[in-house]
Design a protein around this motif. Structure first.
Motif, PDB file in Angstrom:
ATOM      1  N   MET A 143      37.089  31.403  52.070  1.00  5.58           N
ATOM      2  CA  MET A 143      36.669  30.640  50.911  1.00  5.58           C
ATOM      3  C   MET A 143      37.721  30.839  49.815  1.00  5.58           C
ATOM      4  SD  MET A 143      33.074  30.848  48.755  1.00  5.58           S
ATOM      5  CE  MET A 143      32.047  30.615  50.174  1.00  5.58           C
ATOM      6  N   THR A 144      38.041  29.768  49.142  1.00  3.77           N
ATOM      7  CA  THR A 144      39.046  29.854  48.077  1.00  3.77           C
ATOM      8  C   THR A 144      38.435  30.487  46.829  1.00  3.77           C
ATOM      9  OG1 THR A 144      38.523  27.709  47.110  1.00  3.77           O
ATOM     10  CG2 THR A 144      40.137  27.731  48.923  1.00  3.77           C
ATOM     11  N   GLU A 145      39.303  30.911  45.935  1.00  8.61           N
ATOM     12  CA  GLU A 145      38.842  31.520  44.688  1.00  8.61           C
ATOM     13  C   GLU A 145      38.007  30.522  43.885  1.00  8.61           C
ATOM     14  OE1 GLU A 145      40.727  33.281  40.587  1.00  8.61           O
ATOM     15  OE2 GLU A 145      41.901  33.496  42.426  1.00  8.61           O
ATOM     16  N   ARG A 146      38.449  29.282  43.875  1.00  7.26           N
ATOM     17  CA  ARG A 146      37.718  28.247  43.144  1.00  7.26           C
ATOM     18  C   ARG A 146      36.331  28.032  43.755  1.00  7.26           C
ATOM     19  NH1 ARG A 146      39.776  22.091  41.890  1.00  7.26           N
ATOM     20  NH2 ARG A 146      38.234  21.693  40.280  1.00  7.26           N
ATOM     21  N   SER A 147      36.255  28.033  45.070  1.00  5.92           N
ATOM     22  CA  SER A 147      34.966  27.875  45.752  1.00  5.92           C
ATOM     23  C   SER A 147      34.037  29.038  45.433  1.00  5.92           C
ATOM     24  CB  SER A 147      35.167  27.785  47.266  1.00  5.92           C
ATOM     25  OG  SER A 147      35.853  26.613  47.606  1.00  5.92           O
ATOM     26  N   GLU A 148      34.586  30.240  45.388  1.00  4.34           N
ATOM     27  CA  GLU A 148      33.773  31.415  45.062  1.00  4.34           C
ATOM     28  C   GLU A 148      33.233  31.336  43.639  1.00  4.34           C
ATOM     29  OE1 GLU A 148      35.233  35.292  46.081  1.00  4.34           O
ATOM     30  OE2 GLU A 148      36.219  34.494  47.874  1.00  4.34           O
ATOM     31  N   ARG A 149      34.074  30.898  42.704  1.00  3.32           N
ATOM     32  CA  ARG A 149      33.615  30.747  41.316  1.00  3.32           C
ATOM     33  C   ARG A 149      32.504  29.710  41.225  1.00  3.32           C
ATOM     34  NH1 ARG A 149      39.235  30.576  39.769  1.00  3.32           N
ATOM     35  NH2 ARG A 149      38.903  28.391  39.265  1.00  3.32           N
ATOM     36  N   LEU A 150      32.681  28.606  41.944  1.00  2.00           N
ATOM     37  CA  LEU A 150      31.652  27.566  41.943  1.00  2.00           C
ATOM     38  C   LEU A 150      30.361  28.093  42.556  1.00  2.00           C
ATOM     39  CD1 LEU A 150      30.645  24.728  41.435  1.00  2.00           C
ATOM     40  CD2 LEU A 150      31.745  24.020  43.583  1.00  2.00           C
ATOM     41  N   LEU A 151      30.480  28.810  43.656  1.00  2.00           N
ATOM     42  CA  LEU A 151      29.301  29.379  44.302  1.00  2.00           C
ATOM     43  C   LEU A 151      28.584  30.343  43.365  1.00  2.00           C
ATOM     44  CD1 LEU A 151      27.491  29.723  46.751  1.00  2.00           C
ATOM     45  CD2 LEU A 151      29.115  31.430  47.616  1.00  2.00           C
ATOM     46  N   ASN A 152      29.330  31.194  42.683  1.00  2.00           N
ATOM     47  CA  ASN A 152      28.728  32.128  41.728  1.00  2.00           C
ATOM     48  C   ASN A 152      28.016  31.380  40.604  1.00  2.00           C
ATOM     49  OD1 ASN A 152      29.506  34.445  43.073  1.00  2.00           O
ATOM     50  ND2 ASN A 152      31.438  34.620  41.956  1.00  2.00           N
ATOM     51  N   ALA A 153      28.653  30.332  40.097  1.00  2.00           N
ATOM     52  CA  ALA A 153      28.043  29.538  39.027  1.00  2.00           C
ATOM     53  C   ALA A 153      26.756  28.878  39.517  1.00  2.00           C
ATOM     54  CB  ALA A 153      29.023  28.485  38.524  1.00  2.00           C
ATOM     55  N   LEU A 154      26.772  28.372  40.737  1.00  2.00           N
ATOM     56  CA  LEU A 154      25.568  27.750  41.297  1.00  2.00           C
ATOM     57  C   LEU A 154      24.447  28.768  41.461  1.00  2.00           C
ATOM     58  CD1 LEU A 154      27.183  25.411  43.968  1.00  2.00           C
ATOM     59  CD2 LEU A 154      26.034  24.713  41.857  1.00  2.00           C
ATOM     60  N   GLU A 155      24.785  29.961  41.908  1.00  2.00           N
ATOM     61  CA  GLU A 155      23.770  31.001  42.082  1.00  2.00           C
ATOM     62  C   GLU A 155      23.156  31.410  40.745  1.00  2.00           C
ATOM     63  OE1 GLU A 155      25.932  33.897  44.356  1.00  2.00           O
ATOM     64  OE2 GLU A 155      25.409  32.929  46.256  1.00  2.00           O
ATOM     65  N   VAL A 156      23.969  31.460  39.702  1.00  2.00           N
ATOM     66  CA  VAL A 156      23.448  31.766  38.366  1.00  2.00           C
ATOM     67  C   VAL A 156      22.492  30.669  37.917  1.00  2.00           C
ATOM     68  CG1 VAL A 156      24.084  31.950  35.922  1.00  2.00           C
ATOM     69  CG2 VAL A 156      25.369  33.228  37.644  1.00  2.00           C
ATOM     70  N   GLU A 157      22.865  29.422  38.126  1.00  2.00           N
ATOM     71  CA  GLU A 157      21.998  28.309  37.727  1.00  2.00           C
ATOM     72  C   GLU A 157      20.698  28.304  38.523  1.00  2.00           C
ATOM     73  OE1 GLU A 157      22.176  26.207  35.099  1.00  2.00           O
ATOM     74  OE2 GLU A 157      23.799  27.587  34.600  1.00  2.00           O
ATOM     75  N   ILE A 158      20.778  28.616  39.801  1.00  2.00           N
ATOM     76  CA  ILE A 158      19.565  28.704  40.624  1.00  2.00           C
ATOM     77  C   ILE A 158      18.637  29.777  40.069  1.00  2.00           C
ATOM     78  CG2 ILE A 158      18.697  29.387  42.903  1.00  2.00           C
ATOM     79  CD1 ILE A 158      21.246  27.960  44.045  1.00  2.00           C
ATOM     80  N   SER A 159      19.200  30.896  39.681  1.00  2.00           N
ATOM     81  CA  SER A 159      18.406  31.972  39.085  1.00  2.00           C
ATOM     82  C   SER A 159      17.778  31.525  37.768  1.00  2.00           C
ATOM     83  CB  SER A 159      19.292  33.198  38.861  1.00  2.00           C
ATOM     84  OG  SER A 159      18.583  34.209  38.210  1.00  2.00           O
ATOM     85  N   ASN A 160      18.551  30.819  36.948  1.00  2.00           N
ATOM     86  CA  ASN A 160      18.025  30.325  35.672  1.00  2.00           C
ATOM     87  C   ASN A 160      16.878  29.345  35.886  1.00  2.00           C
ATOM     88  OD1 ASN A 160      19.859  31.850  34.233  1.00  2.00           O
ATOM     89  ND2 ASN A 160      21.312  30.179  33.973  1.00  2.00           N
ATOM     90  N   VAL A 161      17.011  28.481  36.873  1.00  2.00           N
ATOM     91  CA  VAL A 161      15.950  27.517  37.176  1.00  2.00           C
ATOM     92  C   VAL A 161      14.694  28.253  37.643  1.00  2.00           C
ATOM     93  CG1 VAL A 161      15.265  25.673  38.770  1.00  2.00           C
ATOM     94  CG2 VAL A 161      17.474  25.567  37.611  1.00  2.00           C
ATOM     95  N   SER A 162      14.873  29.284  38.438  1.00  2.00           N
ATOM     96  CA  SER A 162      13.723  30.066  38.903  1.00  2.00           C
ATOM     97  C   SER A 162      12.983  30.701  37.730  1.00  2.00           C
ATOM     98  CB  SER A 162      14.171  31.153  39.879  1.00  2.00           C
ATOM     99  OG  SER A 162      14.637  30.579  41.064  1.00  2.00           O
ATOM    100  N   LYS A 163      13.735  31.234  36.780  1.00  2.00           N
ATOM    101  CA  LYS A 163      13.107  31.833  35.594  1.00  2.00           C
ATOM    102  C   LYS A 163      12.359  30.777  34.789  1.00  2.00           C
ATOM    103  CE  LYS A 163      16.563  35.461  35.223  1.00  2.00           C
ATOM    104  NZ  LYS A 163      17.733  35.951  34.486  1.00  2.00           N
ATOM    105  N   LEU A 164      12.959  29.611  34.640  1.00  2.00           N
ATOM    106  CA  LEU A 164      12.320  28.529  33.903  1.00  2.00           C
ATOM    107  C   LEU A 164      11.043  28.070  34.609  1.00  2.00           C
ATOM    108  CD1 LEU A 164      12.306  26.552  31.553  1.00  2.00           C
ATOM    109  CD2 LEU A 164      13.843  25.084  32.870  1.00  2.00           C
ATOM    110  N   GLU A 165      11.091  27.978  35.929  1.00  2.00           N
ATOM    111  CA  GLU A 165       9.896  27.610  36.691  1.00  2.00           C
ATOM    112  C   GLU A 165       8.770  28.605  36.438  1.00  2.00           C
ATOM    113  OE1 GLU A 165      11.583  25.308  40.648  1.00  2.00           O
ATOM    114  OE2 GLU A 165      11.570  27.493  40.634  1.00  2.00           O
ATOM    115  N   HIS A 166       9.118  29.880  36.376  1.00  2.00           N
ATOM    116  CA  HIS A 166       8.113  30.913  36.115  1.00  2.00           C
ATOM    117  C   HIS A 166       7.488  30.719  34.730  1.00  2.00           C
ATOM    118  CE1 HIS A 166       6.149  34.801  35.942  1.00  2.00           C
ATOM    119  NE2 HIS A 166       6.739  34.996  34.782  1.00  2.00           N
ATOM    120  N   VAL A 167       8.325  30.495  33.739  1.00  2.00           N
ATOM    121  CA  VAL A 167       7.825  30.294  32.371  1.00  2.00           C
ATOM    122  C   VAL A 167       6.933  29.057  32.312  1.00  2.00           C
ATOM    123  CG1 VAL A 167       8.514  29.712  30.002  1.00  2.00           C
ATOM    124  CG2 VAL A 167       9.727  31.505  31.251  1.00  2.00           C
ATOM    125  N   LEU A 168       7.359  27.981  32.953  1.00  2.00           N
ATOM    126  CA  LEU A 168       6.564  26.751  32.933  1.00  2.00           C
ATOM    127  C   LEU A 168       5.228  26.927  33.652  1.00  2.00           C
ATOM    128  CD1 LEU A 168       9.368  24.108  33.548  1.00  2.00           C
ATOM    129  CD2 LEU A 168       8.113  24.523  31.423  1.00  2.00           C
TER     130      LEU A 168
END
Length: 89
Positions: free
Chosen positions: A1-26
């Motif tokens: 995996m390229t460095e750019r792909s890893e950064r994108l994957l990390n960013a996606l995982e952070v957003e997935i976590s944020n969405v999960s937290k928001l779902e809990h609050v809602l």
């Protein structure tokens, strides 16, 4: 995996976590709103229900409800911590 792909994957995982937290609050907010609607239907005083809402739902939700019910009262609405829950829950 390229460095750019890893950064994108990390960013996606952070957003997935944020969405999960928001779902809990809602989901929590929905449950509290339903509980308070039931309390009103059972005849509890509207002021008591609104006080309970202020303490148990994010401040944006409480303020939105208050503005719909009584716009004049919403001007004096007391804020809670940034996360909307007293004590930062």
């Amino acid at each position: 995996m390229t460095e750019r792909s890893e950064r994108l994957l990390n960013a996606l995982e952070v957003e997935i976590s944020n969405v999960s937290k928001l779902e809990h609050v809602l989901a929590r907010t929905r449950a509290v709103l339903r509980e308070h609607a039931t309390r009103l239907r059972l005849g509890e005083n509207a002021e008591m229900v609104m006080t309970g809402l202020r303490l148990n739902v994010p401040s944006e939700t409480s303020l939105s409800l208050l503005e719909r019910v009584d716009p004049v009262l919403s001007l004096g609405f007391a804020d809670t911590p940034d996360d909307g829950y007293p004590g930062g829950a």
